[in-house]
Design a protein around this motif. Structure first.
Motif, PDB file in Angstrom:
ATOM      1  N   LEU D  78      78.216  39.320  -9.886  1.00 47.35           N
ATOM      2  CA  LEU D  78      78.182  40.602  -9.297  1.00 47.35           C
ATOM      3  C   LEU D  78      76.727  40.970  -9.733  1.00 47.35           C
ATOM      4  CD1 LEU D  78      79.372  42.218  -7.075  1.00 47.35           C
ATOM      5  CD2 LEU D  78      80.220  43.656  -8.855  1.00 47.35           C
ATOM      6  N   CYS D  79      75.995  41.318  -8.515  1.00 53.17           N
ATOM      7  CA  CYS D  79      74.467  41.945  -9.297  1.00 53.17           C
ATOM      8  C   CYS D  79      74.335  43.552  -8.562  1.00 53.17           C
ATOM      9  CB  CYS D  79      73.283  41.109  -8.601  1.00 53.17           C
ATOM     10  SG  CYS D  79      73.422  39.450  -9.085  1.00 53.17           S
ATOM     11  N   PHE D  80      73.693  44.265  -9.330  1.00 55.03           N
ATOM     12  CA  PHE D  80      73.232  45.502  -9.093  1.00 55.03           C
ATOM     13  C   PHE D  80      71.815  45.883  -9.214  1.00 55.03           C
ATOM     14  CE2 PHE D  80      74.055  50.187 -10.533  1.00 55.03           C
ATOM     15  CZ  PHE D  80      73.675  50.585  -9.505  1.00 55.03           C
ATOM     16  N   GLN D  98      80.408  50.329 -14.442  1.00 56.40           N
ATOM     17  CA  GLN D  98      80.834  49.218 -15.644  1.00 56.40           C
ATOM     18  C   GLN D  98      82.222  49.233 -15.981  1.00 56.40           C
ATOM     19  OE1 GLN D  98      77.596  50.863 -18.243  1.00 56.40           O
ATOM     20  NE2 GLN D  98      76.164  49.381 -17.894  1.00 56.40           N
ATOM     21  N   ALA D  99      82.603  50.299 -16.075  1.00 57.39           N
ATOM     22  CA  ALA D  99      84.055  50.615 -16.490  1.00 57.39           C
ATOM     23  C   ALA D  99      85.022  49.815 -15.306  1.00 57.39           C
ATOM     24  CB  ALA D  99      84.638  51.660 -16.838  1.00 57.39           C
ATOM     25  N   GLU D 100      84.798  50.055 -13.965  1.00 61.18           N
ATOM     26  CA  GLU D 100      85.307  49.318 -13.165  1.00 61.18           C
ATOM     27  C   GLU D 100      85.148  47.890 -12.921  1.00 61.18           C
ATOM     28  OE1 GLU D 100      87.159  51.110 -10.483  1.00 61.18           O
ATOM     29  OE2 GLU D 100      87.524  49.202  -9.456  1.00 61.18           O
ATOM     30  N   VAL D 101      84.119  47.428 -13.465  1.00 60.42           N
ATOM     31  CA  VAL D 101      83.932  45.985 -13.566  1.00 60.42           C
ATOM     32  C   VAL D 101      84.630  45.333 -14.552  1.00 60.42           C
ATOM     33  CG1 VAL D 101      82.052  44.176 -14.217  1.00 60.42           C
ATOM     34  CG2 VAL D 101      81.481  46.111 -12.728  1.00 60.42           C
ATOM     35  N   ASP D 109      80.173  37.875 -14.349  1.00 57.59           N
ATOM     36  CA  ASP D 109      78.884  38.245 -14.451  1.00 57.59           C
ATOM     37  C   ASP D 109      78.608  39.390 -13.830  1.00 57.59           C
ATOM     38  OD1 ASP D 109      77.085  36.922 -16.232  1.00 57.59           O
ATOM     39  OD2 ASP D 109      77.106  35.224 -14.928  1.00 57.59           O
ATOM     40  N   PHE D 110      77.963  40.263 -14.733  1.00 58.75           N
ATOM     41  CA  PHE D 110      77.468  41.397 -13.879  1.00 58.75           C
ATOM     42  C   PHE D 110      75.895  41.882 -14.327  1.00 58.75           C
ATOM     43  CE2 PHE D 110      77.616  46.200 -13.551  1.00 58.75           C
ATOM     44  CZ  PHE D 110      77.501  46.401 -12.368  1.00 58.75           C
ATOM     45  N   THR D 111      75.070  41.681 -13.297  1.00 56.48           N
ATOM     46  CA  THR D 111      73.606  41.819 -13.734  1.00 56.48           C
ATOM     47  C   THR D 111      73.183  43.198 -13.142  1.00 56.48           C
ATOM     48  OG1 THR D 111      73.591  39.187 -13.555  1.00 56.48           O
ATOM     49  CG2 THR D 111      71.551  40.578 -13.671  1.00 56.48           C
ATOM     50  N   VAL D 112      72.742  43.883 -14.025  1.00 59.73           N
ATOM     51  CA  VAL D 112      72.089  45.053 -13.687  1.00 59.73           C
ATOM     52  C   VAL D 112      70.447  45.028 -13.926  1.00 59.73           C
ATOM     53  CG1 VAL D 112      72.107  47.620 -13.832  1.00 59.73           C
ATOM     54  CG2 VAL D 112      74.096  46.158 -14.268  1.00 59.73           C
ATOM     55  N   LEU D 137      75.612  41.706  -3.778  1.00 62.66           N
ATOM     56  CA  LEU D 137      74.480  42.714  -4.325  1.00 62.66           C
ATOM     57  C   LEU D 137      74.734  44.073  -4.040  1.00 62.66           C
ATOM     58  CD1 LEU D 137      71.574  43.187  -5.671  1.00 62.66           C
ATOM     59  CD2 LEU D 137      70.364  42.608  -3.257  1.00 62.66           C
ATOM     60  N   ILE D 138      75.007  44.972  -5.072  1.00 65.27           N
ATOM     61  CA  ILE D 138      75.030  46.129  -4.678  1.00 65.27           C
ATOM     62  C   ILE D 138      73.596  47.218  -5.136  1.00 65.27           C
ATOM     63  CG2 ILE D 138      76.371  48.414  -5.559  1.00 65.27           C
ATOM     64  CD1 ILE D 138      78.413  46.433  -6.865  1.00 65.27           C
ATOM     65  N   VAL D 139      73.248  47.891  -3.980  1.00 66.13           N
ATOM     66  CA  VAL D 139      71.925  48.544  -4.191  1.00 66.13           C
ATOM     67  C   VAL D 139      72.239  50.261  -4.168  1.00 66.13           C
ATOM     68  CG1 VAL D 139      69.661  49.126  -3.218  1.00 66.13           C
ATOM     69  CG2 VAL D 139      70.778  46.476  -3.121  1.00 66.13           C
TER      70      VAL D 139
END
Ligand SMILES: Nc1ncnc2c1ncn2[C@@H]1O[C@H](COP(=O)(O)OP(=O)(O)OP(=O)(O)O)[C@@H](O)[C@H]1O
Ligand SMILES: Nc1ncnc2c1ncn2[C@@H]1O[C@H](COP(=O)(O)OP(=O)(O)OP(=O)(O)O)[C@@H](O)[C@H]1O
Ligand SMILES: [Mg+2]
Ligand SMILES: [Mg+2]
Lengths: 494, 337, 362, 379
Positions: D78-80, D98-101, D109-112, D137-139
């Motif tokens: 997941l990307c943000f 982040q806690a939800e992730v 993977d969570f890229t911010v 992608l979250i924006v």
């Protein structure tokens, strides 16, 4: 060729020039002398278009001229070399020479042409040792001055060249080189207006002398028909008979106050000397021989890295000015404006600077000190930048007297100071010695050095190469300083 | 010959006013305008409230003055204020019962330490102070938010906030005596040997060094005092308005503007601390006036910009003598060397 | 002239510096480009060690792309700084520029919009320059005041993003040739022009002279006032170019485009990183470009390593201070002795009317 | 090659963004949108009542099967692209996200990437992320209009989920946001209309001009005040600075004698306004704030007559949930409108949490998340 008539100029209501007239012939070297603040520089700035005159006219080759900007004066062939350098240290020689009138080709500055032309001009003056692409800041002072002259010559077809105290930063042998240059210029038909406080130069070079006093022209003399005494009389308005105060009697010289043995640093080697109470020791040498380095080392500003030194019986090799000051050493630097004074501060604040900075040193009775050095100012609150050079130097001396030193070091104490103030400083220095201080003087003016010193040390290449007794001949000093051969210093004063 | 000793006290007094004269005129005009706009402005409460509001800026200006007059800049004071407020709250988050005096003193010391770092970097590493303090601003803002994870964990207790918020004896806001004390201390400092050497250092570092002034130490001390002043301002701001993550935003520019309004020369060597503080009062009076006048909300900063430029511009050109000297900077007479 | 024994007259400068001979490691311009290279290499190693992939096409494109806006502003800022002035109004001018560009493009042609933005920038530059030279307001205050004026105007007039940029113009913000964004060509073009102007034209020489010593320049016939005004105009035009680029990139005008990115302070940081002296007279645009590159490579590395944004600021602050401390070092040994230049040197003097003459002796 | 999105019509949605400035009032008052929001605020949301971040108002579901990951939502990257963390609201929100992730093991993977408030950088960030192997992608856009092209470009490559501020394109899979600015402004204003007598003097404190959401809030409030005959004595911009706020309110009290109500377009400066009344020795009039802890604390301690509309931080959880649904092929609403609770005297206790830091937001929906309360700075 050039005539200035009845030029007057005031600043904020204070009249600085009162109807001064002056004329200059082609190829003539014309000296302009007068005390500090007499108006010499102001008159020349009027001529060069920096100031507009309140009254009066300037006629060049028969046509009346009025310049409102230096550039116009330059275009008309009048160039002024300032008392203070107008060079950019981080730019090249060529860039400096052509500043303000860079040659342009297709919209861009033609560097090649600029450098070529600069090299040509330098060659014309036989100054081939200067690279047009060198940074000006890296050149010696004498060469910087050459660059200034070349810059003036490049400006236009120069008819009149004004030189405001050009020799002040130069050592004696360099003065000789400058003489030669000036004569060559005059021989080309350029009229030269020459300002100097050193009468000897005036007599060496000029054909005529104009004397200013308090903004008025008080004498116009032909050099060949006058004498230094007459000029001095005109300048100060009174007789100044003996130039130098009497030297110390043998009995007046006392204990050693400062001794150095085998000291040195990156610029000095094998320094050994003794300064005694009551004695004025002179240090002679060529430019770059290390005289300034010596006094700065004694003062801890550019310290000795090795060696031994005692001050008033205590061992002290000062690592900073502060330590030296605590030990009782004072230094009057050669660059008064940059190193001696905080120019925007008042006379009082300058005089008290050392006392305030170094706790436990000195006195706070400023008034007496200022009287002692015979300061002429509008009061203790006047900012020192408004004082004349001689009076500024007196403030510097007062500052050190406030610290009650035992050893006083002077580096070029009378540079740019007029005859009146100069003799006041000489008298003061001798008085101080007489009161038991040990005094050391560095001066590039040999007559002064010889006249003032009880003993002369000669430096060359960062080391002391000899010692001469009081009243030594200039030739002897030069011989030692240059290493046997007679120096290039031409024509000693008669 | 002995002219040197005769000094007319009146002339002296006028000189002392000298460089700052335009700012006093500006202040008088603004205060008069305030009186016209809001007749109640000069009622004791309301005027004291005004002084209280101005206090942080005045204190910042006094600190900033020390740095500027010695030849530097301190761009980090705004960040010190923000960091001080946030760090105070963060500290109370961990130790809710810490005595206020301890925290206050702690903040002052921390501010002084920041100033010390500024001073040492500037004097020892020879980084221009503009850059040192710009870097410090980034570092402080970054570090404090990094540390607190973006927002502080604690609440500032009333005891701590009393200083910036409360009043002594029910009528005198503590900030007013604080401001007066800082002002008096600054005046005393500038008349002391230290103050004189500080100005001389700003005027000519080399001349000062050769006169035995420990230039790095003196200049560093100016930064230290500026840092401590900023921390004090932080305590006042924190008290006045509580925790905020942007408590000090833009204060560095306001403080510098105030000092320049006071006629202090950027680059050092000239200007009086009283005039600098008067500059801060003028700026605050200007803000208040603009607020009261209700200049179309958004245009406020335009008006502010114009007035600041005009005030400094008129101050500069209104004194022909000084102005010419500034342009030519030539020495009117005297020798070469 | 014959050599005089014992003096400084020995021929010092007979060497003719070759092109290579002039490249000195101590020269800030060289140093900053080397630093950019070093940061890239170190970043590459660190990111690779972290399991990432640094030298990808998209990262390189990103680094270049992110350098454009700051680069344009910083090039302009270098011109004013080396003339001895300063411009703190750039951030708001960027914002206003994007707004004007986007609005004009929506209602008129791209060309008129471009011209309008450049005209606006030039006007602001002239105003800044005149306040500094005519009113003799210190540049710091003058341009800060200008920033306030622009801010008020923006806030009063605009209420959020406005206007619209046609796709044709947006290509400036998005097109690539291979991995090279075309906007980088704009940056290079502007830099080349700025370099030519400062290094190769008369007025450029006068800028260096004015920044180095305004008094000396004036005495040499340089119209210092005009020079300073022109430097401000050039700076503002570069800022206008940055605004046009951002408008192309953002597709609309944004009132916070300049201030959120802190172009005022960041550009000054980039300029000094690039080795231009804050006091004026030394440095140039090539170094600035290196400074910008260092900053954006750092940013990219931090991105890859997912460094906390707050921590990034700490590192940036440290890098800026450290870099300038390094530049200051070679000079410090000269400063201990007496200065060698200007035997008749007057006390240090600032550049243009507005310049603080701070820490001259450092 | 060009990265310009195909159609390239950025400001097409100019209906909501007229470029010409015919005055802030009319520009930011879109009657249709206003009515729609007020209506939405009155409807009951669908979804679990105890999980407002999963609720939706009047959803129109769309099919997402084209985005479904093979084998379901597993090993998700997941990307943000975040606009920045420049205020406490965003800091609280990011922590919740982040806690939800962390709740979801399927996200490996969570890229911010943080744009630090720079539109330009966020465009590059989005480009960079859509070039990587992100599954979704979250924006959270920094600015509405300016990020539209970049989002459009990304839409072609990955499923895009936009939340908080919108973009002017509907290419994303879903756009998540609470009801909106009109509802917020109206809720606060209606409270004052109820509490303050006709003709009473209202002081309106706004952060800064030109922020669309905030402008909408004010437009709705102004309308309510005008209709109810309340006098808006002052409208001032505070820059979000408590000191300035306090000065403004103090001056307002001095000038008007009494102030009968304070309206605020966001909560950061609410406590400063309250204190200004206290310090002036006046009773605090009815006041509106936001769900920030310091205001709730003051409300509780001082027993204020207050209301706190929220722009809930729990919305930061929703994009993650939405992403997993999309990748799992489940339906999501095209416009995922979250409820926008209003803190009132009645429901106060469910938003006020003892021990949270002053800049915490009550409607964070984070109480059950791993790491609570420590990660949010509480104890
Ligand atoms: N710009 C100015 N403003 C005010 N007064 C000035 C200015 N320039 C010179 N003066 C004054 O005019 C007088 C003459 O100064 P000038 O510099 O011409 O003297 P000078 O003869 O060149 O002295 P020196 O030998 O010391 O160089 C001095 O009293 C000086 O204070
Ligand atoms: N700070 C410095 N850095 C490098 N070289 C220096 C420095 N100061 C002096 N020198 C060099 O050291 C040598 C001795 O210089 P010094 O100034 O001591 O001689 P001087 O006889 O006093 O000259 P002057 O007549 O100018 O006073 C010269 O060659 C000079 O160029
Ligand atoms: Mg003179
Ligand atoms: Mg010497």
């Amino acid at each position: 060729m050039l005539t200035m008539s009845s030029v007057s100029k005031s600043f904020l209501g204070a009249r600085v020039l009162h109807g001064v007239s002056l004329d200059l012939k082609q190829g003539e070297i014309h000296a302009l002398v007068g005390e500090n603040g007499a108006g010499k520089s102001t008159l020349m700035k009027v001529l060069a278009g920096e100031y507009a005159p309140d009254e009066g006219t300037i006629t060049l080759d028969g046509t009346a001229r009025a310049f409102s900007h230096p550039v116009q004066a330059q275009a008309a062939g009048i160039a002024l070399i300032h008392q203070e350098f107008a060079l950019l240290p981080y730019r090249t020689v060529a860039e400096n020479v052509f500043l303000g009138r860079e040659p342009v080709r297709r919209g861009l500055v033609d560097r090649r042409a600029m450098e070529r032309r600069t090299a040509e001009l330098l060659a014309e003056l036989d100054e081939t040792g200067i690279d047009p692409r060198a940074q000006v800041g890296e050149l010696s002072v004498a060469r910087q001055q050459t660059v200034e002259i070349v810059k003036a010559l490049a400006a236009s077809d120069v008819r009149v060249l004004v030189m405001d105290e050009p020799t002040a930063p130069l050592a004696d042998h360099e003065v000789g080189l400058l003489y030669a240059l000036i004569r060559r210029l005059a021989a080309r038909g350029i009229g030269i207006l020459y300002i100097s406080h050193r009468l000897r130069e005036v007599f060496d070079l000029s054909q005529r002398i104009t004397v200013l006093k308090d903004g008025r022209k008080v004498a116009a003399l032909t050099t060949a028909e006058t004498s230094p005494d007459e000029v001095v009389r005109a300048m100060v308005g009174r007789e100044l008979h003996s130039y130098y105060p009497p030297r110390a009697e043998p009995g007046e010289i006392g204990e050693p106050l400062l001794t150095v043995t085998d000291a040195g640093n990156e610029r000095l080697a094998g320094i050994g000397l003794t300064l005694r109470a009551g004695e004025v020791t002179g240090v002679a040498g060529l430019q770059g021989s290390g005289r300034t380095s010596l006094v700065r080392a004694l003062f801890g500003a550019a310290p000795f890295t090795h060696g031994r030194m005692t001050v008033a019986g205590r061992s002290l090799l000062p690592g900073s000015p502060r330590q030296a000051i605590r030990g009782g050493i004072a230094l009057v630097t050669e660059d008064r404006k940059a190193e001696g004074l905080a120019l925007r501060q008042s006379v009082r604040d300058n005089a008290l600077l050392v006392t305030r900075a170094v706790a436990g040193v000195g006195t706070r009775g400023v008034g007496e000190l200022l009287d002692r050095v015979a300061l002429r100012s509008r009061g203790q609150d006047q900012e020192v930048r408004y004082l004349s050079g001689g009076n500024q130097q007196k403030v510097v001396i007062a500052k050190w007297l406030a610290a009650r030193p035992r050893v006083l070091l002077f580096d070029e104490p009378t540079r740019g100071v007029d005859v009146g103030a100069k003799s006041a400083i000489h008298t003061l220095v001798r008085e101080l010695a007489r009161e038991g201080l040990a005094v050391l003087i560095v001066s590039s003016e040999l007559p002064e050095l010889i006249g003032m010193s009880d003993r002369i040390l000669v430096m060359a290449d960062g080391t002391l190469v000899g010692e001469l007794p009081a009243g030594a001949a200039e030739e002897d000093v030069m011989r030692l300083a240059t290493g046997d051969t007679a120096g290039p210093y031409e024509e000693s004063a008669a | 010959m002995s002219e040197a000793t005769t000094t007319n006290p009146a002339v002296r007094a006028f000189r002392r006013l000298g460089t700052g004269a335009p700012v006093y005129a500006l202040l008088v005009v603004l205060l008069a305008a305030l009186a016209l706009t809001d007749p109640g402005f000069y009622e004791p409460d309301s005027f004291l409230a005004f002084v209280k509001r101005a206090a942080p800026l005045v204190i910042l200006a006094a600190g900033q003055y020390l740095v500027i007059v010695s030849g530097g800049f301190d761009l980090s004071v705004g960040a010190v204020v923000t960091a001080g407020v946030v760090a105070g709250a963060e500290f109370y988050g961990s130790y809710p019962d810490a005595p206020w005096l301890l925290v206050t003193v702690g903040l002052l010391v921390a501010g002084a330490v920041v100033g010390l770092a500024n001073g040492l970097i500037t004097t020892r590493l020879r980084v221009p102070s503009f850059i040192t303090t710009l870097g410090m601003m980034l570092i402080l803002e970054g570090a404090v938010f990094y540390w607190t994870g973006g927002s502080p964990k604690g609440v500032l207790p009333q005891s701590f906030r009393e200083f910036g918020r409360g009043t002594a004896g029910g009528w005198l806001p503590w900030a007013v005596p604080a401001c007066v004390v800082v002002g008096a201390a600054a005046v005393w400092l500038m008349r002391s040997d230290f103050g004189r050497t500080l100005v001389a250092t700003g005027d000519s570092e080399r001349a000062a060094a050769l006169a035995g002034v420990r230039v790095p130490r003196v200049r560093t001390l100016a930064f230290v005092l500026s840092g401590a002043a900023a921390a004090l301002a932080a305590v006042l701001v924190a008290g006045f308005s509580g925790v905020s993550a942007q408590a000090g935003r833009g204060l560095e520019f306001e403080a510098i503007t105030a000092v320049v309004l006071g006629g202090v020369l950027l680059g050092g060597g000239r200007g009086s601390v009283v005039a600098a503080m008067a500059g801060a009062f003028s700026l605050q009076a200007l803000f208040t006036l603009l607020n009261l006048q209700g200049v179309s909300g958004a245009l406020e900063s335009t008006v502010q910009g114009v007035i600041v430029i005009a005030a400094v511009g008129l101050g500069a050109t209104g004194r022909p003598g000084l102005n010419r000297l500034r342009r030519h900077r030539s020495q009117p007479s005297g020798g070469t060397s | 002239m014959t050599a005089v024994p014992g003096g400084t007259a020995a021929p010092v400068a007979t060497r003719r510096p070759t092109v290579l001979g002039r490249v000195r490691l101590g020269d800030p311009v060289v140093a900053v480009w080397l630093a950019a290279l070093a940061v890239t290499l170190v970043g590459w190693i660190v990111v690779t060690a972290d399991g990432g992939d640094f030298m990808t096409r998209s990262t390189v494109t990103g680094i270049l792309q992110n350098s454009v806006a700051l680069g344009l502003v910083a090039v302009g800022q270098s011109v004013v700084i080396l003339t001895g002035s300063l411009d703190l109004s750039v951030a708001y001018l960027v914002s206003l520029g994007t707004l004007v560009a986007a609005e004009m493009m929506q209602s008129g042609s791209v060309l008129t919009a471009v011209l309008a933005v450049l005209a606006l920038s030039a006007a602001v530059g002239v105003a800044n320059g005149l306040i500094v030279t005519g009113l003799k307001v210190n540049a710091f205050i003058a341009t800060l005041g200008m920033a306030f004026i622009l801010r008020g105007y923006i806030e009063d007039t605009y209420t959020g993003p406005a206007g619209q940029v046609p796709a044709s113009f947006r290509r400036l913000g998005y097109d690539r040739i291979g991995f090279l964004p075309v906007s980088v060509l704009l940056l290079i073009a502007v830099t080349v022009v700025a370099w030519l102007i400062t290094r190769r034209t008369r007025v450029g020489h006068h800028m260096y002279a004015t920044g180095g010593d305004e008094h000396a320049a004036r005495l040499s016939g340089v119209r210092t006032g005009r020079t300073v005004v022109l430097a401000h105009v050039l700076c503002s035009l570069c800022v206008g170019a940055a605004a046009l680029f951002l408008a192309a990139r953002l597709g609309a005008g944004a009132p916070w485009a300049g201030t959120d990115a802190r172009y005022d302070l960041e550009s000054i940081a980039a300029v000094v990183l690039g080795g231009t002296a804050l006091a004026g007279g030394r440095g140039g645009v090539t170094g600035t470009l290196g400074g910008v590159l260092v900053l954006s490579v750092l940013d990219s590395v931090f991105n890859q390593l997912a460094v906390d944004p707050f921590f990034k600021n700490v590192v940036r602050g440290v890098v800026i201070i450290a870099a300038v401390a390094l530049y200051a070092r070679p000079r410090s040994d000269r400063a201990t002795g007496r200065p060698r230049r200007g035997g008749r040197g007057r006390p240090g003097r600032g550049g243009a009317p507005g310049t603080p003459r701070q820490e001259q002796s450092a | 090659s060009s990265d310009v999105p195909e159609d390239g019509l950025v400001g097409d949605a100019t209906a909501s963004e007229p470029a010409q400035n015919s005055g802030a009032e009319s520009k930011f008052f879109d009657p249709a949108d206003y009515e729609r929001q007020l209506a939405l605020a009155g409807t009951t949301p669908q979804g679990p009542a105890d999980k407002p971040w999963e609720q939706m108002l009047s959803p129109e579901m769309t099919d997402t099967s084209q985005y479904a990951k093979q084998g379901g939502a597993k090993d998700v990257h997941l990307c943000f692209s975040n606009a920045g963390v420049f205020n406490p609201w965003r800091q609280v929100g990011l922590k919740s996200m982040q806690a939800e992730v962390e709740l979801h093991d399927e996200i490996t993977d969570f890229t911010v990437l943080d744009a630090q408030g720079k539109d330009d950088k966020q465009i590059s960030d989005i480009q960079e992320l859509s070039g990587q192997d992100c599954d979704a992608l979250i924006v959270s856009p920094n600015t509405t209009a300016t990020l539209t092209p970049a989002v459009e470009e990304a839409c072609g490559k990955v499923p895009v989920i936009v939340f908080d501020r919108g973009v002017e394109t509907d290419c994303g899979v879903t756009f998540i946001s609470p009801v909106g600015g009109y509802a917020y402004g109206a809720a606060a204003a209606d409270f004052l209309v109820d509490e303050v007598d006709k003709g009473g003097k209202i002081v309106a404190l706004r952060i800064s001009p030109g922020v669309d959401v905030l402008e909408n809030r004010w437009a709705a409030a102004k309308r309510a005040f005008d209709e109810a005959g309340l006098e808006v004595a002052e409208v001032k911009f505070t820059d979000g600075d408590p000191s300035k706020t306090k000065s403004i309110v103090t001056d307002a009290i001095a000038r008007h004698g009494t102030v009968d109500g304070v309206w605020m377009d966001s909560g950061a400066t609410a406590v400063a306004a309250v204190e200004a009344f206290e310090d002036a020795g006046e009773d605090v009039p009815p006041i509106t704030g936001e769900d920030q802890q310091d205001f709730l604390q003051a409300w509780k301690d001082k027993d204020l007559t207050a209301v706190a509309p929220t722009y809930p931080t729990f919305q930061w959880r929703t994009p993650v949930i939405a992403a997993l649904r999309v990748l799992g092929g489940q339906e999501v609403p095209k416009q995922w409108i979250l409820p926008q609770p209003v803190v009132t005297r009645e429901n106060f206790d469910s938003y006020y949490k003892e021990g949270m830091p002053p800049l915490h937001y009550g409607a964070c929906g984070c109480e059950e998340l791993p790491g609570y309360p420590g990660d949010w700075g509480g104890e």
